[in-house]
Write a protein that holds these residues in place. Structure first.
Motif, PDB file in Angstrom:
ATOM      1  N   ALA A  33       0.834  -1.206   0.000  1.00 40.11           N
ATOM      2  CA  ALA A  33       0.000   0.000   0.000  1.00 40.11           C
ATOM      3  C   ALA A  33       0.868   1.256   0.000  1.00 40.11           C
ATOM      4  O   ALA A  33       0.536   2.240  -0.668  1.00 40.11           O
ATOM      5  N   ALA A  34       1.989   1.228   0.726  1.00 40.20           N
ATOM      6  CA  ALA A  34       2.894   2.387   0.742  1.00 40.20           C
ATOM      7  C   ALA A  34       3.474   2.619  -0.642  1.00 40.20           C
ATOM      8  O   ALA A  34       3.540   3.761  -1.113  1.00 40.20           O
ATOM      9  N   ARG A  35       3.892   1.540  -1.286  1.00 40.37           N
ATOM     10  CA  ARG A  35       4.446   1.644  -2.641  1.00 40.37           C
ATOM     11  C   ARG A  35       3.401   2.203  -3.599  1.00 40.37           C
ATOM     12  O   ARG A  35       3.687   3.099  -4.400  1.00 40.37           O
ATOM     13  N   ALA A  36       2.187   1.702  -3.515  1.00 37.20           N
ATOM     14  CA  ALA A  36       1.115   2.165  -4.406  1.00 37.20           C
ATOM     15  C   ALA A  36       0.776   3.629  -4.138  1.00 37.20           C
ATOM     16  O   ALA A  36       0.582   4.406  -5.081  1.00 37.20           O
ATOM     17  N   ALA A  37       0.708   4.014  -2.868  1.00 38.88           N
ATOM     18  CA  ALA A  37       0.386   5.402  -2.523  1.00 38.88           C
ATOM     19  C   ALA A  37       1.479   6.347  -3.016  1.00 38.88           C
ATOM     20  O   ALA A  37       1.184   7.435  -3.515  1.00 38.88           O
ATOM     21  N   MET A  38       2.736   5.929  -2.891  1.00 41.30           N
ATOM     22  CA  MET A  38       3.825   6.790  -3.350  1.00 41.30           C
ATOM     23  C   MET A  38       3.826   6.894  -4.866  1.00 41.30           C
ATOM     24  O   MET A  38       4.016   7.985  -5.417  1.00 41.30           O
ATOM     25  N   ALA A  39       3.573   5.791  -5.542  1.00 39.68           N
ATOM     26  CA  ALA A  39       3.486   5.817  -7.004  1.00 39.68           C
ATOM     27  C   ALA A  39       2.348   6.723  -7.455  1.00 39.68           C
ATOM     28  O   ALA A  39       2.496   7.504  -8.397  1.00 39.68           O
ATOM     29  N   ASP A  40       1.209   6.631  -6.773  1.00 43.92           N
ATOM     30  CA  ASP A  40       0.077   7.508  -7.098  1.00 43.92           C
ATOM     31  C   ASP A  40       0.457   8.971  -6.904  1.00 43.92           C
ATOM     32  O   ASP A  40       0.110   9.817  -7.727  1.00 43.92           O
ATOM     33  N   HIS A  41       1.161   9.270  -5.823  1.00 46.14           N
ATOM     34  CA  HIS A  41       1.570  10.643  -5.549  1.00 46.14           C
ATOM     35  C   HIS A  41       2.520  11.161  -6.628  1.00 46.14           C
ATOM     36  O   HIS A  41       2.324  12.264  -7.152  1.00 46.14           O
ATOM     37  N   VAL A  42       3.525  10.377  -6.967  1.00 48.24           N
ATOM     38  CA  VAL A  42       4.493  10.819  -7.982  1.00 48.24           C
ATOM     39  C   VAL A  42       3.785  11.044  -9.319  1.00 48.24           C
ATOM     40  O   VAL A  42       4.027  12.035 -10.001  1.00 48.24           O
ATOM     41  N   ARG A  43       2.895  10.138  -9.674  1.00 51.65           N
ATOM     42  CA  ARG A  43       2.146  10.279 -10.925  1.00 51.65           C
ATOM     43  C   ARG A  43       1.284  11.546 -10.891  1.00 51.65           C
ATOM     44  O   ARG A  43       1.262  12.335 -11.838  1.00 51.65           O
ATOM     45  N   ALA A  44       0.605  11.772  -9.774  1.00 47.82           N
ATOM     46  CA  ALA A  44      -0.296  12.929  -9.669  1.00 47.82           C
ATOM     47  C   ALA A  44       0.471  14.243  -9.681  1.00 47.82           C
ATOM     48  O   ALA A  44       0.064  15.201 -10.347  1.00 47.82           O
ATOM     49  N   VAL A  45       1.598  14.307  -8.956  1.00 52.74           N
ATOM     50  CA  VAL A  45       2.348  15.562  -8.925  1.00 52.74           C
ATOM     51  C   VAL A  45       2.957  15.838 -10.301  1.00 52.74           C
ATOM     52  O   VAL A  45       3.044  16.999 -10.721  1.00 52.74           O
ATOM     53  N   THR A  46       3.336  14.801 -11.002  1.00 56.92           N
ATOM     54  CA  THR A  46       3.858  14.982 -12.358  1.00 56.92           C
ATOM     55  C   THR A  46       2.774  15.530 -13.276  1.00 56.92           C
ATOM     56  O   THR A  46       3.012  16.457 -14.050  1.00 56.92           O
ATOM     57  N   GLU A  47       1.586  14.967 -13.177  1.00 54.99           N
ATOM     58  CA  GLU A  47       0.470  15.455 -13.995  1.00 54.99           C
ATOM     59  C   GLU A  47       0.146  16.906 -13.664  1.00 54.99           C
ATOM     60  O   GLU A  47      -0.098  17.715 -14.559  1.00 54.99           O
ATOM     61  N   ARG A  48       0.150  17.246 -12.381  1.00 55.65           N
ATOM     62  CA  ARG A  48      -0.124  18.646 -11.993  1.00 55.65           C
ATOM     63  C   ARG A  48       0.950  19.566 -12.542  1.00 55.65           C
ATOM     64  O   ARG A  48       0.647  20.673 -12.999  1.00 55.65           O
ATOM     65  N   ALA A  49       2.194  19.122 -12.534  1.00 52.08           N
ATOM     66  CA  ALA A  49       3.287  19.955 -13.039  1.00 52.08           C
ATOM     67  C   ALA A  49       3.154  20.151 -14.546  1.00 52.08           C
ATOM     68  O   ALA A  49       3.452  21.232 -15.064  1.00 52.08           O
ATOM     69  N   LEU A  50       2.697  19.140 -15.238  1.00 48.51           N
ATOM     70  CA  LEU A  50       2.557  19.238 -16.701  1.00 48.51           C
ATOM     71  C   LEU A  50       1.414  20.153 -17.105  1.00 48.51           C
ATOM     72  O   LEU A  50       1.365  20.618 -18.235  1.00 48.51           O
ATOM     73  N   GLU A  51       0.494  20.408 -16.169  1.00 48.32           N
ATOM     74  CA  GLU A  51      -0.618  21.309 -16.453  1.00 48.32           C
ATOM     75  C   GLU A  51      -0.232  22.784 -16.359  1.00 48.32           C
ATOM     76  O   GLU A  51      -1.026  23.650 -16.687  1.00 48.32           O
ATOM     77  N   LEU A  52       0.980  23.051 -15.913  1.00 48.23           N
ATOM     78  CA  LEU A  52       1.432  24.439 -15.782  1.00 48.23           C
ATOM     79  C   LEU A  52       1.507  25.094 -17.150  1.00 48.23           C
ATOM     80  O   LEU A  52       1.845  24.441 -18.128  1.00 48.23           O
ATOM     81  N   PRO A  53       1.214  26.382 -17.177  1.00 52.66           N
ATOM     82  CA  PRO A  53       1.303  27.087 -18.478  1.00 52.66           C
ATOM     83  C   PRO A  53       2.717  27.163 -18.998  1.00 52.66           C
ATOM     84  O   PRO A  53       3.676  27.050 -18.373  1.00 52.66           O
TER      85      PRO A  53
END
Length: 53
Positions: A33-53
């Motif tokens: 669960a820790a591995r999955a949660a961290m992977a989800d976080h890294v994926r989500a923060v990357t997606e948020r960063a890519l949404e930057l103008p």
């Protein structure tokens, strides 16, 4: 968060929730669960960063 702070990313509340999920899994001694949660976080923060103008 610090990495993208100067770029206008303001996702502290979301990021804290994601980190809390990781911490909870670690506290519960659930490495999968820790591995999955961290992977989800890294994926989500990357997606948020890519949404930057």
């Amino acid at each position: 968060f610090r990495r993208f702070g100067d770029a206008g990313v303001d996702d502290a509340e979301v990021s804290v929730r994601e980190h809390r999920s990781v911490l909870t899994a670690i506290a519960e001694a659930d490495p999968a669960a820790a591995r999955a949660a961290m992977a989800d976080h890294v994926r989500a923060v990357t997606e948020r960063a890519l949404e930057l103008p």
